[in-house]
Motif scaffolding. Sequence first.
Motif, PDB file in Angstrom:
ATOM      1  N   ASN A 161      12.472   2.733   6.269  1.00 58.99           N
ATOM      2  CA  ASN A 161      11.030   2.565   6.062  1.00 58.99           C
ATOM      3  C   ASN A 161      10.809   1.412   5.093  1.00 58.99           C
ATOM      4  N   CYS A 162       9.541   1.149   4.787  1.00 62.05           N
ATOM      5  CA  CYS A 162       9.258  -0.015   3.957  1.00 62.05           C
ATOM      6  C   CYS A 162       9.742   0.205   2.519  1.00 62.05           C
ATOM      7  N   ALA A 163       9.730   1.454   2.072  1.00 60.43           N
ATOM      8  CA  ALA A 163      10.250   1.756   0.733  1.00 60.43           C
ATOM      9  C   ALA A 163      11.739   1.406   0.676  1.00 60.43           C
TER      10      ALA A 163
ATOM     11  N   ASP B 212       4.236   8.587  -2.745  1.00 61.88           N
ATOM     12  CA  ASP B 212       5.116   8.329  -3.891  1.00 61.88           C
ATOM     13  C   ASP B 212       5.829   6.994  -3.881  1.00 61.88           C
ATOM     14  N   PHE B 213       5.266   5.990  -3.232  1.00 65.70           N
ATOM     15  CA  PHE B 213       5.834   4.651  -3.375  1.00 65.70           C
ATOM     16  C   PHE B 213       5.159   4.003  -4.574  1.00 65.70           C
ATOM     17  N   ARG B 214       5.915   3.857  -5.677  1.00 66.53           N
ATOM     18  CA  ARG B 214       5.353   3.252  -6.893  1.00 66.53           C
ATOM     19  C   ARG B 214       6.201   2.054  -7.251  1.00 66.53           C
TER      20      ARG B 214
ATOM     21  N   ARG C 206       5.529 -10.471  -4.638  1.00 68.50           N
ATOM     22  CA  ARG C 206       4.113 -10.260  -4.364  1.00 68.50           C
ATOM     23  C   ARG C 206       4.022  -8.920  -3.638  1.00 68.50           C
ATOM     24  N   VAL C 207       3.153  -8.044  -4.136  1.00 65.06           N
ATOM     25  CA  VAL C 207       2.968  -6.743  -3.475  1.00 65.06           C
ATOM     26  C   VAL C 207       1.555  -6.685  -2.929  1.00 65.06           C
ATOM     27  N   HIS C 208       1.432  -6.395  -1.669  1.00 63.23           N
ATOM     28  CA  HIS C 208       0.100  -6.223  -1.112  1.00 63.23           C
ATOM     29  C   HIS C 208      -0.484  -4.942  -1.687  1.00 63.23           C
ATOM     30  N   GLN C 209      -1.730  -5.040  -2.143  1.00 64.04           N
ATOM     31  CA  GLN C 209      -2.311  -3.874  -2.840  1.00 64.04           C
ATOM     32  C   GLN C 209      -2.621  -2.708  -1.906  1.00 64.04           C
ATOM     33  N   SER C 210      -2.522  -2.944  -0.628  1.00 70.45           N
ATOM     34  CA  SER C 210      -2.671  -1.874   0.380  1.00 70.45           C
ATOM     35  C   SER C 210      -3.939  -1.052   0.218  1.00 70.45           C
ATOM     36  N   ASN C 211      -3.810   0.185  -0.265  1.00 68.80           N
ATOM     37  CA  ASN C 211      -4.968   1.081  -0.288  1.00 68.80           C
ATOM     38  C   ASN C 211      -5.802   0.934  -1.557  1.00 68.80           C
TER      39      ASN C 211
ATOM     40  N   GLU D 124       7.647 -10.985  -0.497  1.00 67.47           N
ATOM     41  CA  GLU D 124       6.354 -10.311  -0.328  1.00 67.47           C
ATOM     42  C   GLU D 124       6.541  -8.950   0.325  1.00 67.47           C
ATOM     43  N   ASP D 125       6.072  -7.895  -0.365  1.00 65.37           N
ATOM     44  CA  ASP D 125       6.005  -6.578   0.268  1.00 65.37           C
ATOM     45  C   ASP D 125       4.606  -6.484   0.881  1.00 65.37           C
ATOM     46  N   ALA D 126       4.552  -6.708   2.207  1.00 68.19           N
ATOM     47  CA  ALA D 126       3.254  -6.844   2.871  1.00 68.19           C
ATOM     48  C   ALA D 126       2.673  -5.501   3.295  1.00 68.19           C
ATOM     49  N   GLY D 127       3.504  -4.470   3.296  1.00 69.70           N
ATOM     50  CA  GLY D 127       2.980  -3.136   3.611  1.00 69.70           C
ATOM     51  C   GLY D 127       2.723  -2.893   5.076  1.00 69.70           C
ATOM     52  N   SER D 128       1.506  -3.217   5.521  1.00 71.11           N
ATOM     53  CA  SER D 128       1.094  -2.611   6.774  1.00 71.11           C
ATOM     54  C   SER D 128       1.566  -3.317   8.056  1.00 71.11           C
ATOM     55  N   GLY D 129       2.054  -4.524   7.963  1.00 73.49           N
ATOM     56  CA  GLY D 129       2.689  -5.102   9.151  1.00 73.49           C
ATOM     57  C   GLY D 129       1.743  -5.521  10.236  1.00 73.49           C
TER      58      GLY D 129
ATOM     59  N   PHE E  15       7.677  -4.890   5.664  1.00 74.30           N
ATOM     60  CA  PHE E  15       6.489  -4.168   6.126  1.00 74.30           C
ATOM     61  C   PHE E  15       6.892  -2.922   6.908  1.00 74.30           C
ATOM     62  N   SER E  16       5.913  -2.029   7.095  1.00 73.31           N
ATOM     63  CA  SER E  16       6.188  -0.745   7.743  1.00 73.31           C
ATOM     64  C   SER E  16       6.095  -0.857   9.264  1.00 73.31           C
ATOM     65  N   GLY E  17       6.850  -0.004   9.952  1.00 68.77           N
ATOM     66  CA  GLY E  17       6.795   0.031  11.408  1.00 68.77           C
ATOM     67  C   GLY E  17       5.714   0.951  11.928  1.00 68.77           C
ATOM     68  N   ASP E  18       5.252   1.899  11.094  1.00 73.29           N
ATOM     69  CA  ASP E  18       4.348   2.933  11.623  1.00 73.29           C
ATOM     70  C   ASP E  18       2.938   2.856  11.056  1.00 73.29           C
ATOM     71  N   LYS E  19       2.592   1.706  10.516  1.00 73.40           N
ATOM     72  CA  LYS E  19       1.183   1.529  10.124  1.00 73.40           C
ATOM     73  C   LYS E  19       0.511   0.724  11.244  1.00 73.40           C
ATOM     74  N   LEU E  20      -0.029  -0.453  10.930  1.00 70.67           N
ATOM     75  CA  LEU E  20      -0.783  -1.168  11.971  1.00 70.67           C
ATOM     76  C   LEU E  20       0.107  -1.840  13.015  1.00 70.67           C
TER      77      LEU E  20
ATOM     78  N   GLN F  78       8.386   5.271  12.216  1.00 67.45           N
ATOM     79  CA  GLN F  78       8.732   4.971  10.824  1.00 67.45           C
ATOM     80  C   GLN F  78       9.877   3.971  10.799  1.00 67.45           C
ATOM     81  N   ALA F  79       9.669   2.862  10.108  1.00 74.52           N
ATOM     82  CA  ALA F  79      10.723   1.862   9.969  1.00 74.52           C
ATOM     83  C   ALA F  79      10.325   0.889   8.880  1.00 74.52           C
ATOM     84  N   GLY F  80      11.312   0.265   8.280  1.00 70.89           N
ATOM     85  CA  GLY F  80      11.054  -0.796   7.321  1.00 70.89           C
ATOM     86  C   GLY F  80      11.543  -2.095   7.938  1.00 70.89           C
TER      87      GLY F  80
ATOM     88  N   GLY G 115      -3.398   5.402   6.062  1.00 67.46           N
ATOM     89  CA  GLY G 115      -2.019   4.965   5.879  1.00 67.46           C
ATOM     90  C   GLY G 115      -1.872   3.843   4.864  1.00 67.46           C
ATOM     91  N   GLY G 116      -2.781   3.776   3.912  1.00 72.42           N
ATOM     92  CA  GLY G 116      -2.672   2.760   2.882  1.00 72.42           C
ATOM     93  C   GLY G 116      -3.022   1.367   3.372  1.00 72.42           C
ATOM     94  N   SER G 117      -3.849   1.268   4.410  1.00 68.30           N
ATOM     95  CA  SER G 117      -4.261  -0.058   4.880  1.00 68.30           C
ATOM     96  C   SER G 117      -5.779  -0.144   4.917  1.00 68.30           C
TER      97      SER G 117
HETATM   98  C1  PLP Z   1       2.935   1.560   2.901  1.00 71.31           C
HETATM   99  C2  PLP Z   1       3.574   0.616   1.964  1.00 71.31           C
HETATM  100  C3  PLP Z   1       4.872   0.838   1.499  1.00 71.31           C
HETATM  101  C4  PLP Z   1       5.642   2.049   1.897  1.00 71.31           C
HETATM  102  O1  PLP Z   1       5.974   1.965   3.238  1.00 71.31           O
HETATM  103  P1  PLP Z   1       6.757   3.171   3.977  1.00 71.31           P
HETATM  104  O2  PLP Z   1       7.060   2.599   5.311  1.00 71.31           O
HETATM  105  O3  PLP Z   1       5.835   4.316   3.983  1.00 71.31           O
HETATM  106  O4  PLP Z   1       7.989   3.433   3.174  1.00 71.31           O
HETATM  107  C5  PLP Z   1       5.426  -0.079   0.652  1.00 71.31           C
HETATM  108  N1  PLP Z   1       4.741  -1.161   0.257  1.00 71.31           N
HETATM  109  C6  PLP Z   1       3.486  -1.422   0.672  1.00 71.31           C
HETATM  110  C7  PLP Z   1       2.796  -2.651   0.174  1.00 71.31           C
HETATM  111  C8  PLP Z   1       2.866  -0.545   1.555  1.00 71.31           C
HETATM  112  O5  PLP Z   1       1.611  -0.782   1.980  1.00 71.31           O
END
Ligand code: PLP
Length: 480
Positions: free
Chosen positions: A167-169, A198-200, A239-244, A272-277, A306-311, A316-318, A411-413
Amino acid sequence: MQNSATSRISLLRALPSVDRLLRTDGAMALRSFVGAERITALARTVTDKLREEIQASALAGSSHEPSATHTREALLAEAVRRLEDACRRDTMAGVRRVINATGVIVHTNLGRASLSEAARNALAREAAGYCTLEYDVTTGARGRRGARVGDLLIELTGAEDALVVNNCAAAALLILTVLARDGETIVSRGEVVEIGGDFRVPDVMASSGTLMIEVGTTNRTKLDDYRRALNERTRLIMRVHQSNYRIIGFTTLPTLAELSALAHEAGLPLYEDAGSGVLLDLSQYGLADEPIISESIAAGADVVSFSGDKLLGSTQAGLIVGRADIVSRLRQQPLYRALRADKLCLAALEATLESHRCGTAIKDVPVLRMLSLPQQKIEERAKSFLQSYLQYAGSSALQLEIIEGVSAIGGGSGPNTHPPTMLVAISHPERSADNLEQALRSSSPAIITRIAEGRVLIDLRTVEPAEEPEILKVLTNLTP
Ligand SMILES: *Cc1c(COP(=O)(O)O)cnc(C)c1O
């Protein structure tokens, strides 16, 4: 009238034995579903519980004493009913299909993305049995896991190479560990976020063994803030996308291109952790502030996760894309071996990415199809849903009405994106909204709705047309 002690004793005598309960037709029928051992264990729990309740006078306290046979039959019937309940709870536990009528498109608690037909077929037909996970049929030699997904990701994002983990974590953990362990990682204070589930950011940094250097302030971080934090221990700029989460108003943040120039000047990679993909421009559907992966690569990010199971709309995949030398370092790590994706995930991803590549994703991938549904289309469906209900149910105590509302990305997007929708609002003169909501949730498959202002709301945006008759049937049977 007998006193409660005598009635308690006669009730205890009338209590069915485990054997007697197991010989009822009801129990015999259930045995084939849950197995002989489980039904016996459940029957024992049910009779034990009844005995306890009688001893605690929970049942004995009630009015006058019925005849002995009547008591015996009533207790047996009650035991069978409880046994059925226990079996139902048993079979409802675990992963079961539900109908998502909440209007939340990427619903984390409901499994995030619903898969495309092609992905479902790939899972069931190609990957479920033996498959070419690490095998090349043309040469008969070992092949590379995830090679096809890698090729598709390269094509879709313009990156040099790609890799898939759990997953993205996991992707963030792997990247930070490999690129920045025992050194420092610079991140803006406004991006030190928690993304749900719990992704912090600080925790992922800590577990990958990099020292997080926060720069700037919550709302404003300038390029100079990053520059001043650079030193010989710096390994990475992130760079972390602020997501939600959104910071609005008086804000500043350097662009990815500016950050990339700074990082490269210092001989450092930019992650860059882009999150939602998001792989395509979704601004016409109201979603403008999610990073598009190809744009991040073009702007100079060296590695993006980025995540496989958001947009993206798969399992679930990273997903990791980036520079070939970096991806190759990630691939060689023992940690990658521990985090890598399995055949089911890769098969679903291949099929989903194929839709993205063919340009049919908006039509074929459910999360994108749902996102792009115009309000007017949902209204048409809601109207014919209402008509069908009236047809089926005839006169009914349920009151259905169509009202305006909004759906959500979830889903945090896209926290600021609220696609306008039309809701079917349901109420009943005697039953509370909670009671109706629970009845829908207890059906099979469970129908998940939300409640607002004393009414149960159904948002057809996240309901497949083929699921509508299932909801209608449950609604029709709700009230006689
Ligand atoms: C959703 C998200 C994650 C966590 O992704 P998972 O696939 O749920 O592990 C990490 N970083 C960002 C920026 C996200 O939006």
